[in-house]
Design an enzyme around this catalytic site. Structure first.
Site, short mmCIF file in Angstrom:
data_model
loop_
_atom_site.label_atom_id
_atom_site.label_comp_id
_atom_site.label_asym_id
_atom_site.label_seq_id
_atom_site.Cartn_x
_atom_site.Cartn_y
_atom_site.Cartn_z
N ASP A 1 60.67 12.95 41.27
CA ASP A 1 61.30 14.24 41.23
C ASP A 1 60.53 15.14 42.47
O ASP A 1 59.35 15.09 42.53
CB ASP A 1 61.30 15.18 40.34
CG ASP A 1 62.44 16.35 40.19
OD1 ASP A 1 63.47 15.97 40.90
OD2 ASP A 1 62.20 17.24 39.82
N HIS B 1 63.55 28.37 39.63
CA HIS B 1 62.45 27.38 38.99
C HIS B 1 61.54 28.21 38.23
O HIS B 1 61.34 29.59 38.71
CB HIS B 1 61.72 26.68 40.11
CG HIS B 1 62.61 25.55 40.54
ND1 HIS B 1 62.93 25.49 41.80
CD2 HIS B 1 62.99 24.45 40.03
CE1 HIS B 1 63.61 24.21 42.06
NE2 HIS B 1 63.55 23.53 40.88
N THR C 1 59.98 23.97 32.75
CA THR C 1 59.16 25.14 32.31
C THR C 1 59.60 25.47 30.76
O THR C 1 58.78 25.54 30.07
CB THR C 1 59.74 26.35 33.20
OG1 THR C 1 59.51 26.23 34.39
CG2 THR C 1 58.96 27.54 32.45
#
Length: 285
Positions: A84, A179, A232
């Site tokens: 990724d 993000h 996360t």
């Protein structure tokens, strides 16, 4: 069971009107939790290793890739291996040798023309090796917090041209997620998701999904999202469990004592995300 191809998981999910969750692997405990969560939910999943995770492991992809693949092979869940947010072309070219069936090549920081050129080359290289290639257009945002700034969201017409010019197999788009969010408070632009789905022939990918509530995720899947990236949320569960254990048992030195609840917390988080996106039509099931 043996690793499956990311492309197969995406195709199946898209045909069902559902989505596949892709979870970030940093440690072996992350991989074990993802596999266990997928087993608990009865759903497939993608185990993805980011370029940043490789840097954390001293720049060596092989050991963490081998460990993650071994965990997946020992699981009863259908799992794939994905590399990724790759910006380093040298790292990209290691993907095939280490068993990855998909990569996300990230040239989104480059000017549009350079992004197209670099991504098209990555796609050419990947397709020669039967590797499914994802790319990003727009800026999802993160520590800079720019997901809601005018002009950063993905334009459907530009997305259509980008997919045609690069040949990518999937497109990560900027639709309001960010993000590194630790609170699940993001609101997505569902009309834009639908417009993007109608504009491009390839599956859409939602990055920054940790900050998106379940109801928003279900609506996003119903609108056209097929791959849901989560990182996360696992780290929040992991760190929270470690912190709670060490606060209650401050003299502990054996890491297994606190890594066990940390892994369990991540497993629960994984299963929750998988259940949230496994049902089509925006229903909770």
């Amino acid at each position: 069971m043996p690793l499956v191809r990311t492309a197969d998981l995406i195709t199946e999910a898209r045909s069902e009107g559902a989505a596949v969750c892709a979870f970030n692997v940093i440690t072996v405990e992350h991989a074990e939790a993802i596999a266990a969560g997928a087993e608990a939910a009865g759903r497939p999943a993608v185990l993805q290793i980011s370029e940043n995770a490789v840097k954390f492991h001293g720049g060596r992809l092989g050991p963490i890739a081998a460990a993650t693949a071994a965990v997946a092979a020992a699981s009863t869940a259908r799992l794939s291996l994905h590399l990724d947010h790759v910006e380093d072309e040298a790292l990209l070219r290691q993907a095939h040798a280490h068993g990855f069936t998909s990569v996300m090549f990230d040239a989104s920081k480059l000017p549009y023309g350079d992004n197209v050129k670099a991504t098209a080359e990555a796609v050419r290289w990947g397709h020669e090796r039967d590797i499914w290639v994802e790319a990003e257009l727009g800026r999802v945002g993160g520590k800079a917090g720019d997901a809601h700034t005018p002009g950063v969201r993905t334009d459907p017409a530009e997305a259509a041209a980008y997919v045609a010019d690069t040949g990518v197999d999937a497109l990560a788009v900027a639709v309001g997620s960010t993000h590194a969010m630790t609170a699940r408070t993001a609101t997505l632009d569902h009309a834009l998701i639908t417009a993007l789905r109608d504009a491009v022939p390839v599956p859409l990918v939602l990055h920054g999904s940790s900050g998106v509530p379940d109801t928003e995720l279900r609506r996003a899947v119903a609108a056209g999202m097929t791959k849901i990236n989560v990182g996360t949320a696992l780290n929040k569960a992991f760190t929270g469990a470690v912190r709670a254990f060490l606060e209650a048992h401050p003299s502990t030195t054996d890491p297994r004592k606190y890594l066990t609840p940390a892994r369990a917390a991540m497993t629960e988080t994984v299963a929750g995300f998988l259940r949230a996106v496994s049902v089509s039509g925006g229903n909770s099931g």
